[in-house]
Enzyme design. Structure first.
Site, short mmCIF file in Angstrom:
data_model
loop_
_atom_site.label_atom_id
_atom_site.label_comp_id
_atom_site.label_asym_id
_atom_site.label_seq_id
_atom_site.Cartn_x
_atom_site.Cartn_y
_atom_site.Cartn_z
N LYS A 197 0.78 -1.30 0.06
CA LYS A 197 -0.01 0.10 0.08
C LYS A 197 0.91 1.29 0.12
CE LYS A 197 -3.41 2.64 2.68
NZ LYS A 197 -4.44 2.37 3.79
N LYS A 251 -2.31 -1.41 -3.78
CA LYS A 251 -3.24 -0.37 -3.85
C LYS A 251 -2.39 1.09 -3.82
CE LYS A 251 -5.88 2.05 -0.45
NZ LYS A 251 -6.57 2.13 0.97
C1 PBG Z 1 -6.89 3.51 5.93
C2 PBG Z 1 -7.38 3.18 4.52
C3 PBG Z 1 -7.23 4.15 3.24
C4 PBG Z 1 -7.94 3.75 2.00
C5 PBG Z 1 -8.39 2.34 2.53
N1 PBG Z 1 -8.05 2.16 3.93
C6 PBG Z 1 -6.70 5.45 3.49
C7 PBG Z 1 -5.48 5.81 3.92
O1 PBG Z 1 -4.43 5.09 3.96
O2 PBG Z 1 -5.25 7.01 4.02
C8 PBG Z 1 -8.01 4.49 0.90
C9 PBG Z 1 -9.09 4.04 0.02
C10 PBG Z 1 -9.32 4.80 -1.07
O3 PBG Z 1 -8.72 6.01 -1.35
O4 PBG Z 1 -10.27 4.50 -1.81
N2 PBG Z 1 -7.95 2.82 6.67
#
Ligand code: PBG
Length: 327
Positions: A197, A251
């Protein structure tokens, strides 16, 4: 006159031919729909930066889950939006916390018709907006956070989550969660690891959806990955697999197709990719201005993610894509 002997266009002549030789097929069964459930609201609330997506009440979340299931979408990933936040994010593991309340209702109403995946993180629940517990210097304490993630996993599993999806990028989170689940007898609850991520600028609309702003204009670069790194993603994925991940995720998706392809080459586990909020909103915003055909771009983007090697796509487009694919 020397005409070309090899004619690539022969197989592109008709829709039937093109369909027959297509290398990639997208189906509703590949899609996972993110769902936001907000505590303390009587009506669903629109999210301006995510047109077409809402913060659900528990009631409307059940309705939406039924609709998605009837369209052939097999799974949803649930995000809770609590009414109150605190420094440790205690709403995330409170049995009466919004995600647990919603999971219980969804699992009572839908049973095995819809796979319930719970996003497992603290940022929606902490008043500082970080994904974990802060140490004295304002940075996220890895190991203190792991103990809280274990609590969240148990609360979510007890409430009916069949899969938990840790998204906080703490080291050792998959191992800690697996141990906690097994220790409490939840051997069948699977882990979908947000393994690679990235610290992306594409999460903006999501933070509106969950009412998160990071204290002091901070960011998540101290725990999420640097977009410049690909080999590091493969290390993250390998570690999560060693720790017991059942499925792994990359991601965001489109800016990281090379990472998806590399991950596919390295693992036989189911591979997911998250087409994130910013990716969705860019399509919607350009389509709204009449600059692109939004439905066509949505299909092109998600097919590309599958072509790169993902088996599963988490996307806010799930409902509309399933409708289009079901024709
Ligand atoms: C963190 C989380 C995020 C997303 C999913 N889980 C945000 C982040 O890391 O700031 C982002 C998903 C998206 O942008 O659609 N719990």
């Amino acid at each position: 006159m020397a005409y070309p002997a090899i004619r690539m266009r022969r197989l592109r002549r008709t829709p039937v031919l093109r369909e027959m030789v297509a290398e990639t097929r997208l189906s509703p069964a590949d899609l996972i729909a993110p769902l936001f459930v907000r505590e303390g609201i009587a009506e669903p609330q629109p999210i301006p930066s995510l047109p077409g997506v809402v913060q659900h009440t528990v009631e409307t979340a059940v309705k939406e889950a039924r609709r998605l299931s009837s369209l052939g979408v097999p799974a949803l990933v649930l995000f809770g939006v609590p009414a109150a936040k605190d420094p440790t994010g205690s709403g995330a593991w409170d049995p009466a916390g919004i995600a647990q309340v919603a999971l219980r209702r969804l699992s009572d109403e839908l049973a095995d018709d819809m796979l319930l995946i719970a996003d497992l993180c603290l940022d929606e629940y902490t008043d500082h907006g970080h994904c974990g517990i802060l140490d004295g210097c304002g940075s996220v304490d890895n190991d203190l956070t792991l103990a809280r993630y274990a609590d969240v996993a148990l609360a979510q599993a007890a409430a009916g989550a069949r899969v938990v999806a840790p998204s906080g990028m703490m080291d050792g989170q998959v191992g800690a969660i697996r141990a906690a689940l097994d220790g409490a007898g939840f051997h069948d609850v699977a882990i979908l690891a947000y393994a690679a991520k990235y610290a992306s600028a594409l999460y903006g609309p999501f933070r509106d959806a969950v009412n998160v702003s990071i204290a002091g204009g901070g960011d998540r670069r101290g725990y999420q990955q640097d977009p410049r790194n690909r080999r590091e993603a493969l290390r993250e994925i390998a570690l999560d697999i060693e720790e017991g991940a059942d499925m792994v995720m990359v991601k965001p998706a489109l800016a990281y197709l090379d990472v998806i392809a590399a991950a596919r080459a390295r693992t036989d586990l189911p591979l997911a990719a998250y087409h994130v909020s910013g990716e969705y909103s860019m399509i919607k915003a350009a389509a709204e201005r009449g600059w692109i055909d939004g439905a066509a771009v949505a299909l092109e983007h998600t097919v590309a993610i599958k072509r790169a090697g993902a088996d599963l796509i988490l996307t806010y487009l799930a409902g509309e894509l399933a409708e289009a694919l079901n024709g």
